[in-house]
Design a protein around this motif. Structure first.
Motif, PDB file in Angstrom:
ATOM      1  N   THR A   1       1.059   3.972  -2.923  1.00 42.42           N
ATOM      2  CA  THR A   1       0.788   5.375  -2.624  1.00 42.42           C
ATOM      3  C   THR A   1       1.941   6.246  -3.108  1.00 42.42           C
ATOM      4  O   THR A   1       1.718   7.304  -3.711  1.00 42.42           O
ATOM      5  N   ASP A   2       3.170   5.792  -2.864  1.00 36.36           N
ATOM      6  CA  ASP A   2       4.341   6.532  -3.326  1.00 36.36           C
ATOM      7  C   ASP A   2       4.358   6.622  -4.850  1.00 36.36           C
ATOM      8  O   ASP A   2       4.651   7.673  -5.423  1.00 36.36           O
ATOM      9  N   LYS A   3       4.023   5.500  -5.497  1.00 36.47           N
ATOM     10  CA  LYS A   3       4.007   5.467  -6.958  1.00 36.47           C
ATOM     11  C   LYS A   3       2.951   6.432  -7.513  1.00 36.47           C
ATOM     12  O   LYS A   3       3.206   7.170  -8.468  1.00 36.47           O
ATOM     13  N   VAL A   4       1.769   6.425  -6.891  1.00 36.20           N
ATOM     14  CA  VAL A   4       0.695   7.320  -7.329  1.00 36.20           C
ATOM     15  C   VAL A   4       1.114   8.778  -7.133  1.00 36.20           C
ATOM     16  O   VAL A   4       0.900   9.614  -8.019  1.00 36.20           O
ATOM     17  N   SER A   5       1.738   9.075  -6.002  1.00 39.87           N
ATOM     18  CA  SER A   5       2.209  10.441  -5.749  1.00 39.87           C
ATOM     19  C   SER A   5       3.228  10.863  -6.805  1.00 39.87           C
ATOM     20  O   SER A   5       3.196  11.989  -7.309  1.00 39.87           O
TER      21      SER A   5
ATOM     22  N   SER B   1       0.828  -1.204   0.000  1.00 38.42           N
ATOM     23  CA  SER B   1       0.000   0.000   0.000  1.00 38.42           C
ATOM     24  C   SER B   1       0.862   1.254   0.000  1.00 38.42           C
ATOM     25  O   SER B   1       0.607   2.200  -0.754  1.00 38.42           O
ATOM     26  N   THR B   2       1.901   1.249   0.829  1.00 37.34           N
ATOM     27  CA  THR B   2       2.814   2.394   0.894  1.00 37.34           C
ATOM     28  C   THR B   2       3.522   2.579  -0.444  1.00 37.34           C
ATOM     29  O   THR B   2       3.631   3.705  -0.948  1.00 37.34           O
ATOM     30  N   GLU B   3       3.979   1.478  -1.025  1.00 37.79           N
ATOM     31  CA  GLU B   3       4.666   1.560  -2.319  1.00 37.79           C
ATOM     32  C   GLU B   3       3.731   2.099  -3.398  1.00 37.79           C
ATOM     33  O   GLU B   3       4.128   2.939  -4.207  1.00 37.79           O
TER      34      GLU B   3
ATOM     35  N   GLU C   1       1.411  11.483  -9.996  1.00 42.29           N
ATOM     36  CA  GLU C   1       0.690  12.756  -9.926  1.00 42.29           C
ATOM     37  C   GLU C   1       1.651  13.915 -10.160  1.00 42.29           C
ATOM     38  O   GLU C   1       1.320  14.858 -10.884  1.00 42.29           O
TER      39      GLU C   1
END
Length: 113
Positions: free
Chosen positions: A61-65, A57-59, A68
């Motif tokens: 989220t980081d990828k999505v950020s 999940s953290t990975e 973005e």
């Protein structure tokens, strides 16, 4: 002596009954211990799965950020290029009008000649 033998037999029977109860309790205790160990292993496995999911999940989220941020940068570049293209279109229109004006002047001079 019969009385002593009878009491000894009775005590031996009580002792055997208590030994049977101890054996039964020992077996039940062992079964409970095995169940607890099995449940601890399951719990540990689930905890590890949860940690893996949290890491994923953290990975993500980081990828999505990151994606973005890249999108914001690309949008800024598109806006910049659009602005440049509009400016060039305005300049091209002005150059076209100037060319038309010069062609008209040349046409007038030719007609005078």
């Amino acid at each position: 002596t019969e009385e002593i033998q009878a009491r000894a037999a009775e005590q031996e029977k009580e002792l055997q009954t208590k030994n049977d109860e101890v054996a039964k309790l020992t077996t039940e205790t062992e079964e409970i211990r095995e169940t607890v160990e099995r449940q601890e292993k399951q719990l540990q496995s689930r905890a590890e799965q949860l940690q893996d999911l949290m890491k994923q999940s953290t990975e993500m989220t980081d990828k999505v950020s990151q994606q973005e941020q890249q999108l914001v940068e690309k949008n800024a570049k598109v806006e910049e290029l659009t602005s440049v293209a509009k400016q060039q279109e305005i300049e091209l229109e002005a150059t076209s009008q100037e060319l038309k004006r010069l062609q008209d002047m040349m046409q007038e001079k030719r007609q005078k000649i």
